[in-house]
Design a protein around this motif. Structure first.
Motif, mmCIF file in Angstrom:
data_model
loop_
_atom_site.group_PDB
_atom_site.id
_atom_site.type_symbol
_atom_site.label_atom_id
_atom_site.label_comp_id
_atom_site.label_asym_id
_atom_site.label_seq_id
_atom_site.Cartn_x
_atom_site.Cartn_y
_atom_site.Cartn_z
ATOM 1 N N LEU A 1 41.043 2.919 -21.787
ATOM 2 C CA LEU A 1 42.213 3.731 -21.503
ATOM 3 C C LEU A 1 41.928 5.158 -21.966
ATOM 4 O O LEU A 1 41.563 5.387 -23.114
ATOM 5 N N ALA A 2 42.063 6.131 -21.046
ATOM 6 C CA ALA A 2 41.724 7.513 -21.385
ATOM 7 C C ALA A 2 42.549 8.491 -20.568
ATOM 8 O O ALA A 2 43.074 8.156 -19.510
ATOM 9 N N LEU A 3 42.634 9.711 -21.081
ATOM 10 C CA LEU A 3 43.369 10.787 -20.441
ATOM 11 C C LEU A 3 42.401 11.941 -20.204
ATOM 12 O O LEU A 3 41.701 12.372 -21.125
ATOM 13 N N VAL A 4 42.347 12.444 -18.963
ATOM 14 C CA VAL A 4 41.508 13.589 -18.625
ATOM 15 C C VAL A 4 42.397 14.823 -18.668
ATOM 16 O O VAL A 4 43.433 14.862 -18.010
ATOM 17 N N MET A 5 41.974 15.815 -19.470
ATOM 18 C CA MET A 5 42.786 17.019 -19.653
ATOM 19 C C MET A 5 41.984 18.254 -19.270
ATOM 20 O O MET A 5 40.754 18.235 -19.254
ATOM 21 N N ALA A 6 42.707 19.338 -18.982
ATOM 22 C CA ALA A 6 42.070 20.618 -18.657
ATOM 23 C C ALA A 6 41.346 21.149 -19.899
ATOM 24 O O ALA A 6 41.731 20.860 -21.034
ATOM 25 N N LEU A 7 40.297 21.921 -19.657
ATOM 26 C CA LEU A 7 39.584 22.543 -20.762
ATOM 27 C C LEU A 7 40.429 23.642 -21.388
ATOM 28 O O LEU A 7 41.126 24.370 -20.679
ATOM 29 N N ILE A 8 40.358 23.754 -22.690
ATOM 30 C CA ILE A 8 41.055 24.832 -23.389
ATOM 31 C C ILE A 8 40.176 26.076 -23.267
ATOM 32 O O ILE A 8 38.971 26.015 -23.555
ATOM 33 N N PRO A 9 40.744 27.204 -22.865
ATOM 34 C CA PRO A 9 39.950 28.437 -22.729
ATOM 35 C C PRO A 9 39.235 28.799 -24.033
ATOM 36 O O PRO A 9 39.760 28.564 -25.132
#
Length: 54
Positions: A43-51
């Motif tokens: 189980l995992a969550l894909v998130m946007a990269l932090i600038p």
């Protein structure tokens, strides 16, 4: 990517945390959730990269 590795997270049940992240939508002060992995063993969550300027 945030991988949920246990039955309980600091915010409760991994599935509940994943659902909450996916339902928030776009909020300026939160990292945007892009997708999720629903394999029962991963189980995992894909998130946007932090600038990088943060």
């Amino acid at each position: 990517m945030k991988v949920f590795k246990g039955e309980v997270t600091s915010d409760g049940c991994p599935q509940d945390e994943l659902n909450a992240c996916l339902k928030t939508g776009v909020i300026q002060n939160l990292v945007q959730s892009l997708a999720h992995v629903t394999d029962p063993k991963h189980l995992a969550l894909v998130m946007a990269l932090i600038p990088t300027h943060f």
